[in-house]
Enzyme design. Sequence first.
Site, mmCIF file in Angstrom:
data_model
loop_
_atom_site.group_PDB
_atom_site.id
_atom_site.type_symbol
_atom_site.label_atom_id
_atom_site.label_comp_id
_atom_site.label_asym_id
_atom_site.label_seq_id
_atom_site.Cartn_x
_atom_site.Cartn_y
_atom_site.Cartn_z
ATOM 1 N N ARG A 12 -12.910 -12.543 -12.249
ATOM 2 C CA ARG A 12 -12.857 -11.980 -10.903
ATOM 3 C C ARG A 12 -11.776 -10.893 -10.850
ATOM 4 O O ARG A 12 -12.064 -9.716 -10.973
ATOM 5 C CB ARG A 12 -12.597 -13.103 -9.869
ATOM 6 N N ASP A 13 -10.526 -11.275 -10.735
ATOM 7 C CA ASP A 13 -9.440 -10.292 -10.657
ATOM 8 C C ASP A 13 -9.423 -9.413 -11.911
ATOM 9 O O ASP A 13 -9.232 -8.198 -11.838
ATOM 10 C CB ASP A 13 -8.103 -11.036 -10.502
ATOM 11 N N HIS A 206 -0.301 -17.155 -7.594
ATOM 12 C CA HIS A 206 -1.040 -16.061 -8.238
ATOM 13 C C HIS A 206 -0.049 -14.924 -8.516
ATOM 14 O O HIS A 206 0.485 -14.328 -7.584
ATOM 15 C CB HIS A 206 -2.156 -15.606 -7.272
ATOM 16 N N CYS A 239 -5.407 -5.079 -8.254
ATOM 17 C CA CYS A 239 -6.011 -4.989 -6.936
ATOM 18 C C CYS A 239 -6.329 -3.531 -6.635
ATOM 19 O O CYS A 239 -5.446 -2.682 -6.704
ATOM 20 C CB CYS A 239 -5.054 -5.539 -5.888
ATOM 21 N N ASN A 248 -2.852 -9.481 -14.098
ATOM 22 C CA ASN A 248 -2.387 -10.841 -13.851
ATOM 23 C C ASN A 248 -1.482 -11.280 -15.003
ATOM 24 O O ASN A 248 -1.481 -10.671 -16.072
ATOM 25 C CB ASN A 248 -3.600 -11.784 -13.806
#
Lengths: 309, 309
Positions: A12-13, A206, A239, A248
Amino acid sequence: MENVILRDVGLRDGLQLVKAIVPTEHKIEWCRRVVAAGVPEVEITSLVPAKIAPQFADAEEVVAATLSIPGYLPSALIPNARGAERGFALGIPKLNYVLSASEEHNLANIRRSTQASIDDFGRIVELRNETAPKTCLAAGIATAFGCTIQGEVPEARVYEIAAELCGLGADEIIVADTVGYANPAQVKRILTGVMKEIGDRPLLLHLHDTRGLGLANMAAALEVGVRAFDASIGGLGGCPFAPGASGNINLEDAAFLAEATGFATGIDIEALVALRQTVETWLPGERFAGQVAQSGLPKTFAPIHRQAA
Amino acid sequence: MENVILRDVGLRDGLQLVKAIVPTEHKIEWCRRVVAAGVPEVEITSLVPAKIAPQFADAEEVVAATLSIPGYLPSALIPNARGAERGFALGIPKLNYVLSASEEHNLANIRRSTQASIDDFGRIVELRNETAPKTCLAAGIATAFGCTIQGEVPEARVYEIAAELCGLGADEIIVADTVGYANPAQVKRILTGVMKEIGDRPLLLHLHDTRGLGLANMAAALEVGVRAFDASIGGLGGCPFAPGASGNINLEDAAFLAEATGFATGIDIEALVALRQTVETWLPGERFAGQVAQSGLPKTFAPIHRQAA
């Protein structure tokens, strides 16, 4: 010996900013192999509209193929009530709703005020209660440590939002350093503050490694009792609405940190490194971060056996 | 507000493994600019024989040109008594002697037992007392957290060596994670143990980021009271006798960590980033690590004013 949950958010990210559209079958292999490596939870996709994020146009197919993989908890990101409806219909056991503590980031990201996003979460909980009562609803507080657009984010606002989300029915709280502003002292302070508000609800942190402190922040959070973290293979991620935000925290290195300091993750780090090498071939030209994949584990390292939950 | 000393070891450890021989005038500019950026201490060269390390064949010229730069403490690495003699003759105010707690690493690195290296330090102290009584002698314990050759290094041996070096007259103790095996829990334990042995002697921690935990280890050390660290511009560095060892902790990110968690370094991080960009042009093809140089400082960041010593 305590367990630590590391959730892979690479699908996802991690895929939010990469240039290539990863074929569905590669996403499925990724999920299968990360679960086989012992990762207990995977954010398998994002239920944002395909026109906004073409990378996730295959969300339905990815969900259909990965929900049946045994031995892990699948979850998906939802940006709003429409995303939640898709998630409930697909039978995803856990959905992650995210809003920003920074008003300006929330406006840039979801085009409404933080309070409007909180209110929306209330409607999502009602919908869940009516149509999919077994679905776990996690609520994430993005930019909890500061914002590239707004700058300072008042800590009191983070605590207030955490309490309000719990009051509305959040099953889990996610606190996010969306833009990589956090430092270890701040992590200890804010996570301790959030834990006071949310009682015994599960808490997940996160982190991004934008300014090099990602794993230092994870170590600080471990010290104050946080036991669940997002991370991604190769440190992919970013993001689209957080300028300069890089990946991340790296999943391989995060697993090493947890295990080396005495926490059981259940993860086979060498299997993760092998998966990362495969993912690198799928994403040519992308930046892969993380050191264990390059340097190997210490001769002195011994993984810790995971305790039964 | 407490001060933290960050020493740039880029001109020594950072240049040990790079392919290019950096011209003397570049080394001098490097030193001048890192001092201008507020770095209080710089390891300016290595006094190993030029035939072993051609990078440092210009040690005498570098020392002659950099000793007169005002406002910092210059130091140099010495591998043995012959290196110490060179250092004393050159009038370098501080010399760093290094031995390995790992017998096998010491044998590979300096071709003798750890005890023989300790005994040699005793002779260096005597020589110092006779010929250069004002020179500060720091003694470093390499592979204090484990060794790529030998594996485990007994913690008791590290404490024993620290005590013995102090007994012989070390003015400062350096503890080094030469191969990047350390984790935050181990850092807290071993540094606390070393501090018990060395009393009020200055202590400096030398970390590598080989497995991604460099800054997490620095944060852990700050928590137990360590206030001096080695780091290098761009995270350059590595030990030729430590297979897989990658760079030192990144100086720009280390300064950000210290300042963000409330310690004054006196360092202008943006000036460091500018210097790094220059050094990158001097070392094409080398790996430059560190995130602040890529992502910039947070909008919320304010440097802390250094207290007068």
